[in-house]
Write a protein that holds these residues in place. Sequence first.
Motif, PDB file in Angstrom:
ATOM      1  N   ASP A 108       0.920  -1.019  -0.266  1.00 56.57           N
ATOM      2  CA  ASP A 108      -0.202   0.040  -0.093  1.00 56.57           C
ATOM      3  C   ASP A 108       1.102   1.261  -0.159  1.00 56.57           C
ATOM      4  O   ASP A 108       0.249   2.399  -0.674  1.00 56.57           O
ATOM      5  CB  ASP A 108      -1.080  -0.149   1.054  1.00 56.57           C
ATOM      6  CG  ASP A 108      -2.286  -0.553   0.900  1.00 56.57           C
ATOM      7  OD1 ASP A 108      -2.440  -1.134  -0.592  1.00 56.57           O
ATOM      8  OD2 ASP A 108      -3.157  -1.224   1.914  1.00 56.57           O
ATOM      9  N   ASP A 109       2.364   1.295   0.487  1.00 55.17           N
ATOM     10  CA  ASP A 109       3.091   2.379   0.596  1.00 55.17           C
ATOM     11  C   ASP A 109       3.078   2.574  -0.887  1.00 55.17           C
ATOM     12  O   ASP A 109       3.574   4.134  -1.389  1.00 55.17           O
ATOM     13  CB  ASP A 109       4.105   1.832   1.314  1.00 55.17           C
ATOM     14  CG  ASP A 109       3.813   1.764   2.441  1.00 55.17           C
ATOM     15  OD1 ASP A 109       3.466   2.017   3.336  1.00 55.17           O
ATOM     16  OD2 ASP A 109       4.929   0.992   3.158  1.00 55.17           O
ATOM     17  N   LEU A 110       2.569   2.390  -2.099  1.00 49.25           N
ATOM     18  CA  LEU A 110       3.513   2.497  -3.255  1.00 49.25           C
ATOM     19  C   LEU A 110       2.232   3.429  -3.686  1.00 49.25           C
ATOM     20  O   LEU A 110       2.504   3.755  -5.193  1.00 49.25           O
ATOM     21  CB  LEU A 110       3.525   1.067  -4.095  1.00 49.25           C
ATOM     22  CG  LEU A 110       4.633   0.171  -3.992  1.00 49.25           C
ATOM     23  CD1 LEU A 110       4.346  -0.932  -5.251  1.00 49.25           C
ATOM     24  CD2 LEU A 110       5.838   0.851  -3.525  1.00 49.25           C
ATOM     25  N   LYS A 111       1.244   3.559  -3.428  1.00 53.15           N
ATOM     26  CA  LYS A 111       0.062   4.494  -3.907  1.00 53.15           C
ATOM     27  C   LYS A 111       0.454   5.634  -3.695  1.00 53.15           C
ATOM     28  O   LYS A 111       0.992   6.332  -2.942  1.00 53.15           O
ATOM     29  CB  LYS A 111      -1.128   4.060  -2.881  1.00 53.15           C
ATOM     30  CG  LYS A 111      -1.914   2.849  -2.834  1.00 53.15           C
ATOM     31  CD  LYS A 111      -3.192   2.740  -2.052  1.00 53.15           C
ATOM     32  CE  LYS A 111      -3.826   1.291  -2.081  1.00 53.15           C
ATOM     33  NZ  LYS A 111      -5.067   1.312  -1.831  1.00 53.15           N
ATOM     34  N   GLY A 112      -0.118   6.395  -4.610  1.00 53.83           N
ATOM     35  CA  GLY A 112       0.446   7.491  -5.237  1.00 53.83           C
ATOM     36  C   GLY A 112       2.316   8.212  -5.483  1.00 53.83           C
ATOM     37  O   GLY A 112       2.474   8.704  -6.054  1.00 53.83           O
ATOM     38  N   LYS A 113       2.620   6.718  -5.846  1.00 55.11           N
ATOM     39  CA  LYS A 113       4.381   6.997  -6.355  1.00 55.11           C
ATOM     40  C   LYS A 113       4.487   6.638  -7.538  1.00 55.11           C
ATOM     41  O   LYS A 113       3.849   6.183  -8.334  1.00 55.11           O
ATOM     42  CB  LYS A 113       5.118   6.390  -5.034  1.00 55.11           C
ATOM     43  CG  LYS A 113       4.190   6.349  -2.863  1.00 55.11           C
ATOM     44  CD  LYS A 113       5.209   7.631  -2.895  1.00 55.11           C
ATOM     45  CE  LYS A 113       5.767   7.433  -1.360  1.00 55.11           C
ATOM     46  NZ  LYS A 113       4.138   7.666  -0.911  1.00 55.11           N
ATOM     47  N   LYS A 145      -3.924   2.834 -11.494  1.00 51.59           N
ATOM     48  CA  LYS A 145      -4.809   4.060 -11.648  1.00 51.59           C
ATOM     49  C   LYS A 145      -3.448   4.665 -10.096  1.00 51.59           C
ATOM     50  O   LYS A 145      -3.341   5.800  -9.400  1.00 51.59           O
ATOM     51  CB  LYS A 145      -6.018   4.182 -10.874  1.00 51.59           C
ATOM     52  CG  LYS A 145      -7.147   3.738 -12.914  1.00 51.59           C
ATOM     53  CD  LYS A 145      -8.389   3.568 -12.161  1.00 51.59           C
ATOM     54  CE  LYS A 145      -9.313   3.707 -13.561  1.00 51.59           C
ATOM     55  NZ  LYS A 145     -10.636   3.123 -13.111  1.00 51.59           N
ATOM     56  N   ASP A 146      -3.955   4.002  -9.255  1.00 53.57           N
ATOM     57  CA  ASP A 146      -2.877   3.890  -7.533  1.00 53.57           C
ATOM     58  C   ASP A 146      -1.361   4.300  -7.573  1.00 53.57           C
ATOM     59  O   ASP A 146      -1.339   4.806  -6.591  1.00 53.57           O
ATOM     60  CB  ASP A 146      -3.705   2.922  -6.616  1.00 53.57           C
ATOM     61  CG  ASP A 146      -4.930   1.972  -7.325  1.00 53.57           C
ATOM     62  OD1 ASP A 146      -5.698   3.303  -7.035  1.00 53.57           O
ATOM     63  OD2 ASP A 146      -4.880   0.739  -6.172  1.00 53.57           O
ATOM     64  N   LEU A 147      -1.172   4.421  -8.652  1.00 53.86           N
ATOM     65  CA  LEU A 147       0.496   4.514  -9.342  1.00 53.86           C
ATOM     66  C   LEU A 147       0.703   5.183 -10.000  1.00 53.86           C
ATOM     67  O   LEU A 147       0.376   5.084 -11.688  1.00 53.86           O
ATOM     68  CB  LEU A 147       1.431   3.232  -7.950  1.00 53.86           C
ATOM     69  CG  LEU A 147       1.918   2.484  -8.596  1.00 53.86           C
ATOM     70  CD1 LEU A 147       2.849   1.552  -7.931  1.00 53.86           C
ATOM     71  CD2 LEU A 147       0.451   1.780  -8.808  1.00 53.86           C
ATOM     72  N   SER A 148       1.492   5.504 -10.389  1.00 51.51           N
ATOM     73  CA  SER A 148       2.258   5.670 -11.456  1.00 51.51           C
ATOM     74  C   SER A 148       3.816   5.520 -12.167  1.00 51.51           C
ATOM     75  O   SER A 148       4.888   5.083 -11.235  1.00 51.51           O
ATOM     76  CB  SER A 148       3.052   7.612 -11.571  1.00 51.51           C
ATOM     77  OG  SER A 148       3.118   7.424 -13.041  1.00 51.51           O
ATOM     78  N   ILE A 149       3.657   4.021 -12.680  1.00 51.50           N
ATOM     79  CA  ILE A 149       4.590   3.187 -13.329  1.00 51.50           C
ATOM     80  C   ILE A 149       5.452   3.273 -14.470  1.00 51.50           C
ATOM     81  O   ILE A 149       4.756   3.285 -15.457  1.00 51.50           O
ATOM     82  CB  ILE A 149       4.278   1.363 -13.441  1.00 51.50           C
ATOM     83  CG1 ILE A 149       3.591   0.591 -11.994  1.00 51.50           C
ATOM     84  CG2 ILE A 149       5.932   0.299 -13.457  1.00 51.50           C
ATOM     85  CD1 ILE A 149       3.159  -0.220 -12.646  1.00 51.50           C
ATOM     86  N   ASN A 150       7.044   4.211 -14.112  1.00 51.84           N
ATOM     87  CA  ASN A 150       7.780   4.096 -16.188  1.00 51.84           C
ATOM     88  C   ASN A 150       8.050   3.150 -16.353  1.00 51.84           C
ATOM     89  O   ASN A 150       8.828   2.466 -16.393  1.00 51.84           O
ATOM     90  CB  ASN A 150       8.803   5.412 -15.271  1.00 51.84           C
ATOM     91  CG  ASN A 150       9.584   5.785 -16.190  1.00 51.84           C
ATOM     92  OD1 ASN A 150       9.843   4.903 -17.391  1.00 51.84           O
ATOM     93  ND2 ASN A 150      10.487   7.496 -16.044  1.00 51.84           N
ATOM     94  N   GLN A 151       7.381   3.241 -17.572  1.00 52.23           N
ATOM     95  CA  GLN A 151       8.705   2.106 -18.423  1.00 52.23           C
ATOM     96  C   GLN A 151       9.215   2.283 -19.503  1.00 52.23           C
ATOM     97  O   GLN A 151       9.499   1.053 -20.362  1.00 52.23           O
ATOM     98  CB  GLN A 151       7.187   1.156 -19.031  1.00 52.23           C
ATOM     99  CG  GLN A 151       5.761   0.269 -17.757  1.00 52.23           C
ATOM    100  CD  GLN A 151       5.244  -0.464 -18.552  1.00 52.23           C
ATOM    101  OE1 GLN A 151       3.787  -0.293 -18.326  1.00 52.23           O
ATOM    102  NE2 GLN A 151       4.827  -1.253 -18.032  1.00 52.23           N
ATOM    103  N   SER A 152      10.069   3.389 -19.276  1.00 52.02           N
ATOM    104  CA  SER A 152      10.033   4.425 -20.921  1.00 52.02           C
ATOM    105  C   SER A 152      11.883   3.513 -21.007  1.00 52.02           C
ATOM    106  O   SER A 152      12.346   3.818 -21.754  1.00 52.02           O
ATOM    107  CB  SER A 152       9.971   5.088 -21.014  1.00 52.02           C
ATOM    108  OG  SER A 152      10.564   6.029 -19.989  1.00 52.02           O
ATOM    109  N   GLN A 159      16.029   9.589  -9.918  1.00 53.06           N
ATOM    110  CA  GLN A 159      14.897   9.515 -11.155  1.00 53.06           C
ATOM    111  C   GLN A 159      13.813   8.277  -9.432  1.00 53.06           C
ATOM    112  O   GLN A 159      13.968   7.502  -9.478  1.00 53.06           O
ATOM    113  CB  GLN A 159      14.715   8.941 -11.824  1.00 53.06           C
ATOM    114  CG  GLN A 159      14.732  10.193 -13.032  1.00 53.06           C
ATOM    115  CD  GLN A 159      14.363   9.357 -14.351  1.00 53.06           C
ATOM    116  OE1 GLN A 159      13.335   9.014 -14.691  1.00 53.06           O
ATOM    117  NE2 GLN A 159      15.680   9.457 -15.804  1.00 53.06           N
ATOM    118  N   ALA A 160      12.232   9.099 -10.019  1.00 50.53           N
ATOM    119  CA  ALA A 160      11.103   7.607  -8.846  1.00 50.53           C
ATOM    120  C   ALA A 160      11.250   7.685  -7.382  1.00 50.53           C
ATOM    121  O   ALA A 160      12.636   7.772  -7.102  1.00 50.53           O
ATOM    122  CB  ALA A 160      11.510   6.324  -9.500  1.00 50.53           C
ATOM    123  N   ASP A 161      10.727   6.817  -7.214  1.00 47.85           N
ATOM    124  CA  ASP A 161      10.492   6.602  -5.482  1.00 47.85           C
ATOM    125  C   ASP A 161      10.496   5.305  -5.188  1.00 47.85           C
ATOM    126  O   ASP A 161      11.480   5.091  -4.050  1.00 47.85           O
ATOM    127  CB  ASP A 161       9.017   6.818  -4.746  1.00 47.85           C
ATOM    128  CG  ASP A 161       8.185   8.139  -5.056  1.00 47.85           C
ATOM    129  OD1 ASP A 161       8.851   9.030  -4.993  1.00 47.85           O
ATOM    130  OD2 ASP A 161       6.946   8.696  -5.576  1.00 47.85           O
TER     131      ASP A 161
END
Length: 267
Positions: free
Chosen positions: A66-71, A99-106, A120-122
């Motif tokens: 759940d800690d990943l929400k919004g991260k 929807k619950d987090l942002s996953i950078n796949q680039s 970059q990123a959390d």
Amino acid sequence: MTPFGADKVMTAVLSGEADIGFMGSESSIYTYQEGANDVIKNFAQLTQRAGNFLVAREEMPDFSWDDLKGKDVLGGRKGGMPEMVFEYILKKNGINPQKDLSINQSIDFGSTAAAFSGGQADYTIEFEPSATALEAENSGYVVASLGVDSGYVPYTAYSAKTSYLNANPNIIQKFTNALQKGMDFVQSHTPEEIAKVIAPQFKETDLATITTIVSRYYEQDTWKSDLIFNEESFNLLLDILENSGELKERVPYEELVTTTFAKKAAH
């Protein structure tokens, strides 16, 4: 040869540049779905857990998914096993990957650790030795193992074209026998002993780090004791692909797996 990523390994096998490929078994399913006339068959399963870890910017002894929400998280390529296992775990924990987090796949497979230490990123999803290297430079901390949280998944296997298996059963059997000897060694030796044996393959990594890495994989039961790719594992793999929207239809186990060589090697 070492092409990075299952897609590149599969290209080498399909083109005949390589006789045998070692990669995520999802690739054989994709090529089957695309209608490959010479089916790529898995004949020896090596790992039974995902080998990657979730790395955070700080130590999180009480980490929960759940800690990943919004991260922001540095993830893997769409349709690749690392990313699909990650999304499978998220959904299992009631988290929507879209929807619950942002996953950078680039970011390219080998460049995520550098991007993470560059700010970059959390969180980032890393294999070894990158996960331990980030810890060593105090840039990140392993807070979860995707291998433990996803359960027993047929993560990597050796495969070859059906025509190659049919034409060269002796080569494949000897190759599988040699792999089984390696598995027997792993089962009967400590992480310290294994690390010493494999150290020459990893000249850029010191022995203490290799030992840490082997211990981590050892403790979570990453390697199979035999190389038999069973149907239950295959069905779990199909579930993960289906869950990610990467499966057109469920494909038959018998078409994509042969256990003949692994069963002989295990005796």
